[in-house]
Design a protein around this motif. Structure first.
Motif, mmCIF file in Angstrom:
data_model
loop_
_atom_site.group_PDB
_atom_site.id
_atom_site.type_symbol
_atom_site.label_atom_id
_atom_site.label_comp_id
_atom_site.label_asym_id
_atom_site.label_seq_id
_atom_site.Cartn_x
_atom_site.Cartn_y
_atom_site.Cartn_z
ATOM 1 N N ARG A 65 0.826 -1.212 0.000
ATOM 2 C CA ARG A 65 0.000 0.000 0.000
ATOM 3 C C ARG A 65 0.855 1.254 0.000
ATOM 4 O O ARG A 65 0.563 2.213 -0.728
ATOM 5 C CB ARG A 65 -0.924 -0.010 1.231
ATOM 6 N N GLU A 178 -6.982 11.804 2.707
ATOM 7 C CA GLU A 178 -7.643 11.574 3.985
ATOM 8 C C GLU A 178 -7.138 10.298 4.646
ATOM 9 O O GLU A 178 -7.008 10.216 5.865
ATOM 10 C CB GLU A 178 -9.164 11.492 3.778
ATOM 11 N N GLU A 179 -6.841 9.297 3.826
ATOM 12 C CA GLU A 179 -6.329 8.026 4.334
ATOM 13 C C GLU A 179 -5.051 8.218 5.146
ATOM 14 O O GLU A 179 -4.819 7.530 6.141
ATOM 15 C CB GLU A 179 -6.046 7.087 3.153
ATOM 16 N N GLU A 182 -5.717 10.843 8.559
ATOM 17 C CA GLU A 182 -6.384 10.257 9.720
ATOM 18 C C GLU A 182 -5.876 8.851 10.027
ATOM 19 O O GLU A 182 -6.537 8.082 10.727
ATOM 20 C CB GLU A 182 -7.895 10.246 9.506
ATOM 21 N N ARG A 183 -4.714 8.526 9.516
ATOM 22 C CA ARG A 183 -4.178 7.185 9.728
ATOM 23 C C ARG A 183 -3.864 6.951 11.202
ATOM 24 O O ARG A 183 -3.343 7.815 11.890
ATOM 25 C CB ARG A 183 -2.900 7.013 8.908
ATOM 26 N N GLU A 220 -13.504 1.055 10.814
ATOM 27 C CA GLU A 220 -14.550 1.812 10.129
ATOM 28 C C GLU A 220 -15.777 2.033 10.996
ATOM 29 O O GLU A 220 -16.364 3.119 11.015
ATOM 30 C CB GLU A 220 -14.938 1.088 8.826
#
Length: 304
Positions: A65, A178-179, A182-183, A220
């Motif tokens: 990733r 955003e990923e 806010e990781r 989530e």
């Protein structure tokens, strides 16, 4: 709170003044190092090489990733799994493990710097790292875990005076995805500090799979500040008609603002049951699952 409109140009100027030649940056893909990477790229551009080290202690799918997200920044991915596991052989004390990981990180970066003729290293140290390391709570790999003798001319830390929530503000202002903004925090020593006692390849495999299940079930739906699994040791259990002596996995989920204090999340019983069922069902060597309800303080968020 940080005033991002003033902080960003000040940080860029600091990097320009501190890194006056070829520079590498330790990029883990977390919000801290990602913010540093963007600031450094704006400051010194082509003189910067981002390096991601696959320690073998990363979360499931992490390397793939990060390569995908930062591939357009000339990211160098270094496979150092064997080197890190070797450095951890026989170590059980948390401080010794953290320092072994910290030294191995620096030595790998030094080797890469020689190839690139780089004299400076940028890393994403933040203020809580300094407080906990200097206060004797625990040595962060990038502060108290560093070896005494380092070959770099200078280690540059552009966000060393910020708390995690302030770093996230800067990340949003820099238009990071955003990923990334806010990781969840992930420790520099990786899964090694989610294993009580000696780190082995088997334990790493177990905790990696358990961690992935916990994140899948909680991230989530419940939005924890941090959540993960840890391997505590072994205990007896029964699977089918057979007695096993399997791993005990602890689940941790906390809410926090800046990581300095934290409270365990009051998760629904059905959710905890599902996590337990999945971990014991999907990982044959796990005998039992427990939920850690201890706040910080007296506990730390991570187990080691």
């Amino acid at each position: 709170m940080v005033k991002v409109d003033k902080f960003i140009p000040r940080a860029i100027e600091h990097i320009k003044e501190a890194a006056k030649g070829k520079t590498i940056i330790a990029l883990s893909g977390g919000v801290d190092s990602s913010v540093c990477a963007i600031l450094a790229h704006r400051a010194i551009g082509e003189h910067l090489t981002p390096i991601y080290i696959d320690t073998g202690l990363m979360r499931k799918g992490e390397t793939e990733r990060i390569s995908e997200i930062f591939g357009d920044m000339n990211l160098q991915v270094i496979d150092a799994k064997d080197r890190f596991l070797e450095a951890l052989v026989g170590l059980k004390d948390p401080e010794e493990k953290r320092k072994a990981v910290g030294e191995t990180f620096i030595r790998v970066f030094e080797d890469e710097a020689i190839e690139l003729e780089a004299e400076y290293l940028i890393q994403g140290t933040i203020y809580p790292d300094k407080i906990e390391s200097e206060g004797g709570i625990k040595s962060h790999h990038n502060v108290g875990g560093l070896p005494e003798h380092i070959k770099f001319k200078e280690i540059v830390e552009p966000i060393a005076d910020l708390y995690k929530d302030e770093v996230r503000e800067v990340a949003h202002a820099l238009d990071l995805p955003e990923e990334i903004c806010e990781r969840m925090p992930f420790p520099g020593p990786g899964l090694s500090v989610r294993i009580i006692g000696e780190v082995t390849e088997e334990k790493v495999d177990v905790v990696r799979e358990a961690n992935a299940i916990v994140e899948e079930e909680l991230l989530e739906k419940f939005g924890p500040w941090q959540t993960f699994a840890a391997v505590l040791g072994k205990g007896t259990g029964v699977k089918g008609d057979l007695r096993i002596h399997g791993w005990i996995v602890a689940v941790r989920a906390v809410g926090s603002r800046d990581g300095m204090t934290a409270d365990a999340m009051n998760l629904p019983w059905e959710t905890l049951q599902k996590i337990s069922s999945r971990i014991t069902g999907e990982i044959p060597s796990v005998a039992r699952v427990v939920y850690d309800i201890t706040p910080k303080p007296p506990a730390t968020i991570e187990f080691e």
